[in-house]
Design a protein around this motif. Structure first.
Motif, PDB file in Angstrom:
ATOM      1  N   GLU A 232     -48.469  56.478 101.883  1.00 18.49           N
ATOM      2  CA  GLU A 232     -49.463  57.475 101.504  1.00 18.49           C
ATOM      3  C   GLU A 232     -49.533  57.617  99.986  1.00 18.49           C
ATOM      4  N   PHE A 233     -50.788  57.645  99.454  1.00 19.82           N
ATOM      5  CA  PHE A 233     -50.981  57.883  98.024  1.00 19.82           C
ATOM      6  C   PHE A 233     -50.895  59.382  97.769  1.00 19.82           C
ATOM      7  N   LYS A 234     -49.866  59.806  97.015  1.00 15.76           N
ATOM      8  CA  LYS A 234     -49.691  61.235  96.752  1.00 15.76           C
ATOM      9  C   LYS A 234     -50.149  61.613  95.352  1.00 15.76           C
ATOM     10  N   ASN A 248     -56.768  58.618  97.350  1.00 10.37           N
ATOM     11  CA  ASN A 248     -56.201  59.554  98.323  1.00 10.37           C
ATOM     12  C   ASN A 248     -56.251  58.892  99.695  1.00 10.37           C
ATOM     13  N   GLY A 249     -55.254  59.206 100.541  1.00 14.31           N
ATOM     14  CA  GLY A 249     -55.229  58.642 101.871  1.00 14.31           C
ATOM     15  C   GLY A 249     -53.995  57.803 102.105  1.00 14.31           C
ATOM     16  N   ASP A 261     -57.236  54.401 105.593  1.00 16.71           N
ATOM     17  CA  ASP A 261     -58.012  55.650 105.506  1.00 16.71           C
ATOM     18  C   ASP A 261     -57.888  56.125 104.067  1.00 16.71           C
ATOM     19  N   LEU A 262     -58.764  55.609 103.220  1.00 18.68           N
ATOM     20  CA  LEU A 262     -58.668  55.842 101.781  1.00 18.68           C
ATOM     21  C   LEU A 262     -59.986  56.340 101.223  1.00 18.68           C
ATOM     22  N   THR A 263     -59.888  57.171 100.211  1.00 16.42           N
ATOM     23  CA  THR A 263     -61.038  57.527  99.381  1.00 16.42           C
ATOM     24  C   THR A 263     -60.632  57.346  97.926  1.00 16.42           C
ATOM     25  N   PHE A 264     -61.597  57.003  97.088  1.00 18.13           N
ATOM     26  CA  PHE A 264     -61.308  56.860  95.665  1.00 18.13           C
ATOM     27  C   PHE A 264     -62.539  57.245  94.866  1.00 18.13           C
ATOM     28  N   LYS A 265     -62.306  57.669  93.644  1.00 22.23           N
ATOM     29  CA  LYS A 265     -63.403  58.087  92.772  1.00 22.23           C
ATOM     30  C   LYS A 265     -62.920  58.112  91.330  1.00 22.23           C
ATOM     31  N   THR A 266     -63.875  58.168  90.420  1.00 17.84           N
ATOM     32  CA  THR A 266     -63.540  58.341  89.003  1.00 17.84           C
ATOM     33  C   THR A 266     -63.254  59.821  88.756  1.00 17.84           C
ATOM     34  N   PRO A 267     -62.155  60.142  88.088  1.00 19.25           N
ATOM     35  CA  PRO A 267     -61.842  61.561  87.856  1.00 19.25           C
ATOM     36  C   PRO A 267     -62.791  62.217  86.863  1.00 19.25           C
TER      37      PRO A 267
END
Length: 867
Positions: A232-234, A248-249, A261-267
């Motif tokens: 898990e990405f914490k 995340n996920g 089960d992942l999501t990602f985005k630019t902060p």
């Protein structure tokens, strides 16, 4: 008391140090044996390591083991491939682990690898080279044969290169310069693993490079559940070049594969994030760039990765009304719009599609727009694209820090629509390709190290028609050369997207073409710092036919006029067909090939020379000058056919030492300059009966062959008045020679004495003696020739023959008179006998012959001297 304590402690410390220093020698073989046993009992591969070193000082109170140059080399079907290599592998363990029994497992606390290589390969059958575990090892129970157990708290790698190659899909990914470290308690079933990673990513597919040395860094805390194989990405921070992302996920290993089960985005949404995607070498310092607008990357991945499915995903890349300007550049890029979706909704790879809904920008008043869709990616990609707009190339370097030796100039205009599928491109089914529109380029100037001289395209226009791309116009100039080209491109898309050979048919015209304007041998520097010049290479990606006409072509020191013919460029070679040109007051026809494939360029030519000027051609062409050094000696014209082959030098001129071939020639309207040839002067001075300036060479045919720097001239007849001379032999490119001469000399040229002797013969005998054979040998070289002949001996032989014939005549006459006397035909009327003068001695026949021969030769030489 204190002294005794200190003394005892000192002795204990000394014994301890000695024990720590001696321990490696006691346990080294045990460690070696356990490492070899662990590897050989568990893997089907060739294992090797150079040495094992044990130290109790490096990480006291733990023991430190170093394995030097550990390698694992695959067996069939990946025979000889390196699966793993580590220049140095380090493991640490508690010192007490060294004292465990043979059947007790040693517990390792940490490990690291330095200067490592890992290669994962899938062949075309889908078999992986990492599947090297022995079946016996897999079937053993966990408690059986376990020399080592893991109690890892820390691990790391330094300078690791990881390669992943899939030969079936023609894909290659490389993570280079990997530096990674992790900390966590692997004894626990659930743990938080703190990691830090940096690497450089390169990716290519179907021989197309999509990323090259893209910098990646990841600082992450991974929640690991070893029992469920779930990661898990914490807390994480990812940088792709300078683009930040957050994940995340989780990823979980399951029996069928992996679950995502992942999501990602630019902060952040600053447009600088987009510039951060571009390698710093090409984007400069983006922290100083002034930007407006937003740039976002937002994605999700959810589903199973198995042998038949991929996770569904939806990735959005977007920007609206953005701009950027570098502080030290005068222009900005404005009105930037990016709207891209990469989507898979079903989990089937072939259902992935890319929608570039809009990509647009403007520099000053120039606006450029593009949009495209790509579908059916896995099986047969379908591409539908549109390009429309104008770009002033001079503004590119004024708005973006492109590093060019010389700035670009020119106006590029495009208004093109295209629709095609990749299978049609691969199989050249161009009837399935739909094109329309035009691309034009005007006022383009470029110069760089890969071209000989600055290149200027005045006007170029490419029309995209259904089933064909046509070069309507190409008007260019470089150096003092001009070019006008038009024609068709047969597989432009195959060249662009599949690295196929670029095929085409073209017509080329030029008023003046200087070959050196296009050919600039490249210079390379060796590891020792020495500079070497490489030969010009004919491009390997070209397969085209060119019908050419040129008013003047300048090659080396030659000016060729009215050049025309056909050239086929294919497989790093040029085939010349029926190439015609005017030169040396006549014309030359040429057919042959020039190839730069391999280390040494080669050529093979057939030349047809028609009425060319001998003096010009044999003085200006080093090749002809070496084959037949007659320039300045013979004036006139020459018809000739020449077959020759050999190597080319780096400047594309023939290497004379490698020439071989044949020459057949016919001389026309010739005169001889005797004074310009030491060889002819030598002939004249030794053979007085020949005036070299009057030798007739008209219509003389010569045949010669040459190889390894040596020319062989087949015997040929040359006429001088009523004298026939047969000449044949050899000479070298180094000017040395060895020629045989055969003369058929009429006796009338041998002087009055010989002719007086002949006059005394009967008419029948005179007819038998009309000429004598004379042979000669010309050696030395063309500047200092040497001539040896048998003229003197031949004349002596002739004189001997004539004297004998006269003697025989006199004997016959005496016999006849004696017969008459015996028969009483005519008596002495005086009635007295004639007394014989016995005071004079008659010469012997041998002395008489010698005297006659000497008189003849001396008389002939004195006569020529007087003349």
């Amino acid at each position: 008391m204190l002294k005794k304590v200190l003394k005892g402690f000192g002795i204990f410390l000394l014994v301890t140090i000695i024990a720590l220093a001696a321990a490696p020698f006691l346990f080294k073989d045990k460690i070696k044996e356990m490492i070899a046993k662990t590897l050989n009992e568990n893997v089907n591969a060739n294992i090797a390591f150079e040495d094992v070193d044990l130290s109790l000082f490096k990480s006291f109170p733990q023991a430190h083991v170093t394995i030097d140059k550990l390698s694992i080399i695959n067996k069939a079907p990946f025979e000889g491939d390196t699966l793993l290599y580590a220049g140095e592998t380090n493991v640490t363990m508690s010192i007490k682990e060294l004292f465990k029994g043979e059947n007790e497992a040693m517990s390792l606390e940490s490990f690291s690898a330095i200067d490592g290589v890992v290669n994962i390969i899938f062949n075309k059958d889908g078999v992986g080279n990492f599947d090297i575990a022995l079946k016996e090892a897999e079937e053993k129970k966990p408690s059986e044969s376990k020399p080592f157990s893991l109690d890892i708290q820390k691990y790391g790698v330094e300078n690791l290169k990881f390669s992943y190659i899939d030969e079936g899909s023609n894909m290659k990914m490389v993570l280079d310069s990997i530096y990674h470290e992790g900390k966590g308690n692997f004894v626990a079933q659930k743990l938080d693993l703190e990691t830090k990673t940096t690497a450089k990513l390169s990716f290519e597919m179907e021989k197309t490079n999509y990323m090259k040395n893209v910098g990646i860094s990841l600082d992450a805390v991974l929640g690991i559940d070893l029992e469920k194989s779930k990661y898990e990405f914490k807390d994480n921070k990812v940088l792709i070049n300078q683009l930040p992302l957050e994940f995340n996920g989780f990823i979980q290993m399951v029996e069928a594969g992996q679950t995502y089960d992942l999501t990602f985005k630019t902060p952040t949404s600053d447009f600088k994030n987009f510039l951060g995607l571009i390698p710093e070498a090409y984007s400069g310092d983006i922290n100083k760039v002034k930007t407006t607008g937003q740039f976002t990357v937002d994605g999700k991945v959810k589903g199973n990765l198995t042998e038949t499915t991929i996770p569904a995903f939806d990735i959005k890349i977007a920007s609206k009304n953005a701009s950027f300007q570098y502080p030290d550049l005068p222009k900005s890029v404005k009105n930037i719009v990016i709207d891209t979706h990469i989507i898979n909704e079903t989990g089937v790879m072939n259902d992935t599609y890319v929608n570039l809904n809009q990509l647009s920008f403007s520099i000053d008043q120039d606006v450029f727009n593009a949009k495209a869709t790509v579908k059916n990616i896995a099986e047969n990609a379908l591409v539908d694209a549109e390009l429309k707009g104008t770009i002033n190339l001079a503004n590119v370097t004024k708005a973006y820090p492109v590093k060019l030796d010389k700035p670009l100039t020119g106006i590029l205009k495009a208004d093109v629509k295209t629709k095609f599928d990749m299978k049609s491109v691969e199989t050249s089914q161009y009837q399935n390709v739909q094109n329309s529109g035009i691309i034009s380029l005007t006022g383009f100037n470029y110069e760089g190290p890969e071209i000989a001289k600055p290149f200027k395209i005045n006007q170029a226009s490419v029309a995209f028609n259904p089933n064909q791309i046509r070069l309507n116009q190409f008007d260019a100039k470089t150096g003092s050369s001009d070019l006008q080209v038009n024609g068709t491109l047969d597989n432009f898309y195959g060249f662009m997207f599949k690295n196929q050979i670029l095929k085409g048919n073209f017509n080329m015209n030029s008023t003046k073409l200087v070959v050196s304007d296009f050919m600039a041998p490249t210079t390379t520097t060796s590891d020792e710092g020495k500079k070497t010049t490489e030969a010009v290479k004919i491009p390997s990606f070209l397969d085209c036919s060119i019908t050419a006409k040129a008013g003047t072509v300048v090659y080396d020191n030659l000016n060729l006029k009215d050049v025309s013919g056909n050239m086929v460029i294919r497989d790093e070679a040029i085939s010349l067909n029926n190439l015609k040109m005017g030169i040396f007051g006549g014309s030359i026809g040429l057919t042959g090939t020039v190839s730069t494939k391999g280390n040494t360029p080669k050529f093979d030519m057939d030349l047809g020379l028609n009425a060319v000027n001998i003096a010009e051609s044999f003085s200006q062409l080093d090749m002809l000058k070496s084959i037949a050094p007659i320039a300045g000696v013979i004036n006139g014209k020459l018809n000739s056919t020449i077959k020759l082959s050999g190597d080319l030098q780096n400047d594309m001129t023939p290497n004379l030492k490698t020439l071989s071939g044949d020459l057949i020639g016919q001389l026309l309207s010739t005169t001889i300059n005797e004074k310009n040839s030491a060889m002819l002067t030598t002939l004249s001075s030794n053979l007085k009966f020949i005036d070299m300036s009057k030798v007739n060479l008209n219509d003389v045919k010569a045949a010669l062959s040459f190889k390894d720097g040596k020319v062989n001239v087949k015997p040929m007849d040359i006429k001088y008045q009523d004298i026939t001379v047969n000449v044949g032999g050899t000479h070298g490119f180094d000017q040395t020679m060895n020629y045989n001469l055969k003369f058929d000399v009429p006796v009338k040229y041998l002087g009055n004495d010989v002719n007086n002797l002949i006059a005394k013969l009967t008419p029948a005998d005179q007819k038998q003696i009309t000429s004598i054979p004379v042979t000669g040998l010309m050696t030395g070289n063309f500047s200092q020739p040497k001539l040896n002949t048998d003229l003197k001996q031949s004349t002596t032989n002739l004189t001997t023959q004539l004297v004998k014939m006269q003697k025989d005549k006199l004997v016959n006459q005496g016999t006849s008179a004696l017969g008459n006397l015996i028969n009483g035909t005519k008596a002495n009327t005086s009635g007295t006998s004639t007394a014989t003068d016995t005071t004079k001695t008659k010469p012997t026949p041998k002395e008489e012959i010698k005297t006659k021969a000497t008189d003849v030769i001396n008389g002939w030489l004195k006569k020529k001297k007087k003349e």
